[in-house]
Enzyme design. Structure first.
Site, PDB file in Angstrom:
ATOM      1  CG  LEU A 102      -4.921  -3.020   4.361  1.00 20.57           C
ATOM      2  CD1 LEU A 102      -4.296  -1.706   5.028  1.00 20.57           C
ATOM      3  CD2 LEU A 102      -3.757  -4.242   5.016  1.00 20.57           C
ATOM      4  CB  VAL A 117      -8.020   2.681  -2.872  1.00 21.23           C
ATOM      5  CG1 VAL A 117      -7.901   1.422  -4.182  1.00 21.23           C
ATOM      6  CG2 VAL A 117      -9.118   3.802  -3.528  1.00 21.23           C
ATOM      7  CB  CYS A 118      -4.303   1.037   0.879  1.00 19.62           C
ATOM      8  SG  CYS A 118      -3.675   1.543  -0.700  1.00 19.62           S
ATOM      9  CB  THR A 119      -9.477   1.857   4.159  1.00 23.80           C
ATOM     10  OG1 THR A 119      -8.147   3.020   4.820  1.00 23.80           O
ATOM     11  CG2 THR A 119     -10.565   1.731   4.971  1.00 23.80           C
ATOM     12  CG  HIS A 172      -2.207  -1.565   0.901  1.00 22.91           C
ATOM     13  ND1 HIS A 172      -2.873  -0.907   0.953  1.00 22.91           N
ATOM     14  CD2 HIS A 172      -1.652  -2.095   2.192  1.00 22.91           C
ATOM     15  CE1 HIS A 172      -3.492  -2.389   0.669  1.00 22.91           C
ATOM     16  NE2 HIS A 172      -2.645  -2.984   1.671  1.00 22.91           N
TER      17      HIS A 172
END
Length: 226
Positions: free
Chosen positions: A57, A52-54, A45
Site C-alpha cells: 500500500l 507484506v500488504c503494508t 488485501h
C-alpha cells in the site's frame, strides 16, 4: 463461519466489473460511480496490519501520481472496518514514508471479495479468528467502460510489483489508442506489434516504419505522443 464456495467463477477478462456500495476509509462509495470515466486499479488485501500488504500500500501510494497521469484511480480492499483502515494507514505512512490518500474498502463480511472471486478456498489455514476465509491478494484493472482488463492473483508470501501494474496500464491504453499489441517486457518507447487485424496496406499509412519479421509478426516504432 465459512463462506460457501461459488459453483463457478464467472468473472473473466472482458466481464463487466460487479457494482457495489461500500464504506471506505474515505467515505461511502458506489463503485461504478467511483469509476466514472476513469481507469481503476482495485487490489485486495487479506487483513489490516499485515507486513507484506503494508509495504504494498505504501508503494502504490508513492506511485499514485504516475497512475493519475494516466487517468487511473487506485482503490484498495481489506477484510476489516474503516476504523481499522484509518489506524493502519497511519502505520503505512510512518513505515513507508508515503501519504496514502486513495480509499480502502471495508469488506469484513467478504461480500465484495466473494463477488470478485477473491476468497481463499485453497488454504484452510488462511482464516481470521472467526474462521472466515481471508481474501487472497488480487489485482483488477478496470477500464472506463467498467470492463475487467486484467486479473492477477498473488500468494500470501509474495508482494506485488507496482511497476508491472503500471506497465500493463501503459500497454492497454497504448493498444486501445493505436491498433497495436505489445511484446514481452515492453515498456513505453519500445517497438510495438502491429495488430493482426491491420493489413499491410493499412500499416503503410498507419505505421510508415513498420517492418515484417514474419507474416504474423510485424514490429513498428510508435510516436511517444501516442
Amino acid at each position: 463461519m465459512s463462506i460457501p464456495k461459488p459453483e463457478s467463477s464467472t468473472l473473466r477478462l472482458g466481464s463487466t466489473a460487479p457494482d457495489f456500495k461500500a464504506e471506505t476509509s474515505r467515505g461511502p462509495i458506489s463503485f461504478h460511480d467511483f469509476i466514472g470515466d476513469s481507469w481503476v486499479v482495485l487490489f485486495s488485501h487479506p487483513d489490516d496490519f499485515t507486513p507484506v500488504c503494508t509495504t504494498e500500500l505504501g508503494a502504490f501510494a508513492k506511485l499514485q501520481p504516475e497512475f493519475e497521469k494516466r487517468g487511473v484511480k487506485l482503490i484498495g480492499l481489506s477484510a476489516n472496518t474503516t476504523d481499522s483502515h484509518q489506524a493502519w494507514i497511519k502505520d503505512i505512512d510512518e513505515v513507508t514514508g508515503s501519504h496514502l490518500t486513495f480509499p480502502i474498502i471495508a469488506d469484513p463480511e467478504r461480500k465484495i471479495a466473494l463477488a470478485y472471486d477473491m476468497i481463499d478456498f485453497q488454504d484452510a489455514s488462511n482464516v481470521d479468528d472467526k474462521g472466515v476465509q481471508f481474501t487472497i491478494r488480487s489485482v483488477f484493472i478496470i477500464d472506463p467502460k467498467k470492463k475487467v482488463r486484467l486479473i492477477l492473483s498473488y500468494p500470501a508470501s509474495t508482494g506485488r510489483n507496482t511497476a508491472e501494474v503500471l506497465r500493463v496500464i501503459d500497454s492497454l491504453q497504448t493498444g486501445d489508442r493505436n491498433r497495436v499489441t505489445t511484446p514481452i517486457n515492453w515498456v513505453p518507447g519500445d517497438d510495438v506489434i502491429v495488430h493482426p487485424s491491420v493489413t499491410n496496406e493499412e500499416a503503410k499509412s498507419l505505421f510508415p516504419q513498420f517492418r515484417v519479421i514474419k507474416p504474423y509478426l510485424r514490429l513498428t516504432p510508435l510516436d511517444p505522443s501516442k
